[in-house]
Design an enzyme around this catalytic site. Structure first.
Site, PDB file in Angstrom:
ATOM      1  CD  GLU A   1      -2.873  -1.168   2.419  1.00 27.98           C
ATOM      2  OE1 GLU A   1      -2.563  -0.445   3.507  1.00 27.98           O
ATOM      3  OE2 GLU A   1      -3.753  -2.014   2.441  1.00 27.98           O
ATOM      4  CG  ASP A   2       4.846   3.363   1.374  1.00 30.57           C
ATOM      5  OD1 ASP A   2       4.629   4.222   2.205  1.00 30.57           O
ATOM      6  OD2 ASP A   2       6.011   3.575   0.839  1.00 30.57           O
ATOM      7  CG  HIS A   3       3.948   6.884  -1.934  1.00 28.26           C
ATOM      8  ND1 HIS A   3       3.783   7.101  -0.618  1.00 28.26           N
ATOM      9  CD2 HIS A   3       5.127   7.547  -2.463  1.00 28.26           C
ATOM     10  CE1 HIS A   3       4.728   7.875  -0.001  1.00 28.26           C
ATOM     11  NE2 HIS A   3       5.607   8.187  -1.129  1.00 28.26           N
TER      12      HIS A   3
ATOM     13  CB  VAL B   1       2.787   0.742  -4.532  1.00 32.41           C
ATOM     14  CG1 VAL B   1       2.295   0.797  -5.930  1.00 32.41           C
ATOM     15  CG2 VAL B   1       1.952   0.366  -3.620  1.00 32.41           C
TER      16      VAL B   1
END
Length: 331
Positions: A315-317, A320
């Site tokens: 979920e962390d950009h 990701v």
């Protein structure tokens, strides 16, 4: 000649008498015309009584002059003869022939000339009113529909925003029991030869994939902190405690002083030392069982250490971006 003139006079007199009987300002014979009519009657009677009457000499010009003497008058609407004794039979010429004669009209009495709406016009008004009412109703319906549509759109947007807020507010460590015990989160085996590729994003975990403990410590430090801030103090931290065993033997105050620029130094130093003690123990099977390891740290562990990026969805950009990069490289 005398017989023709007598017949013409008779016809003129008959016409005058017929108009006179109708009334309403008909033909009035005055002056010479009346005398000529009487003379014509006397002559006719004499001609019938005597075999050889003495005819009065009359010409066609006199008859025509008599007929020309009649003209229309304005007020009564009838025909009158204006020839009088000793006057000319020709009408007076118009002093200004270019301008027509103006007739003064009297104002109509009360009730005359007023336009009253008939049944057809009343029906037309009713139809117009009904059409206007229908148009107003249609406009109101359209306006209400637009308001309802806007409300539904607003509600949908609000629901989507609420879902996004819930996703953001949900802690990353919130994982189900089934997710925590997935194969990708298992303890790394000794014979694992996975080497994650170097990406253009330059994540800090890429340089420390050989030691899973360091990967977990970096994820703990990156919590509510940017990578640039962590990179400034990371070398000093790993110089003080290069592995999990060294981290358990250092003083908490010394570790907290190094973490102080990141904030929450006391809390983070305690978590790091507790994580290091559990990591050295052999009773854990999945990385999610360790203290302070949430979804972000577990996904990073599966990607950089275990080598199973296809089994997780981070979920962390930043993570990701690297995860997409690794998946493309493997496919």
């Amino acid at each position: 000649m005398t017989t023709t003139t007598t017949t013409t006079r008779k016809s003129c007199i008959a016409k005058c008498e017929s108009v006179k009987e109708k009334g309403g300002g008909g033909i009035r014979c005055t002056g010479g015309a009346k005398e000529e009519a009487a003379a014509a009657t006397t002559t006719n009677n004499n001609s019938q009584s005597s075999p050889n009457p003495a005819p009065k000499p009359t010409t066609n010009q006199d008859l025509l002059a008599m007929l020309d003497s009649f003209r229309y008058t304005g007020g009564g609407g009838g025909i009158t003869s204006t020839r009088a004794e000793g006057t000319s039979s020709k009408p007076s010429p118009n002093p200004n022939p270019c301008t027509p004669k103006t007739i003064k009209r009297k104002s109509p009495p009360s009730g005359v000339g007023v336009i009253v709406d008939g049944p057809d016009e009343e029906k037309g008004k009713k139809k117009r009113k009904s059409k206007e009412a229908k148009l107003k109703e249609e406009e109101e319906v359209v306006a209400t529909n637009n308001r309802k549509r806007k409300k539904t759109e607003m509600n949908e947007k609000e629901e989507e925003e609420d879902k996004e807020r819930k996703k953001r507010s949900r802690p990353r460590s919130a994982m189900t029991a089934k997710e925590k015990y997935m194969d990708c989160y298992k303890r790394v085996e000794t014979g694992n030869t996975w080497e994650p590729p170097v990406s253009p994003y330059g994540l800090l975990q890429e340089c420390h994939y050989t030691d899973p403990w360091r990967v977990l410590i970096i994820c703990m430090l990156l919590n509510i902190t940017s990578g640039v801030q962590v990179n400034r103090v990371l070398d000093e931290i790993f110089a003080l405690c290069p592995n999990a065993e060294a981290a358990t033997n250092v003083r908490q105050e010394d570790l907290a002083s190094l973490i102080k620029p990141l904030g929450l130094s006391d809390l983070r130093s305690k978590r790091m030392m507790k994580l290091s003690r559990q990591y050295l123990e052999n009773d854990w099977t999945h990385v999610t069982q360790l203290h302070g390891v949430g979804k972000y740290a577990a996904d990073a562990y599966a990607i950089f250490c275990v080598g199973k990026p296809d089994q997780v969805v981070p979920e962390d950009h930043k993570l990701v971006d690297y995860w997409k990069f690794v998946c493309k490289m493997r496919n």
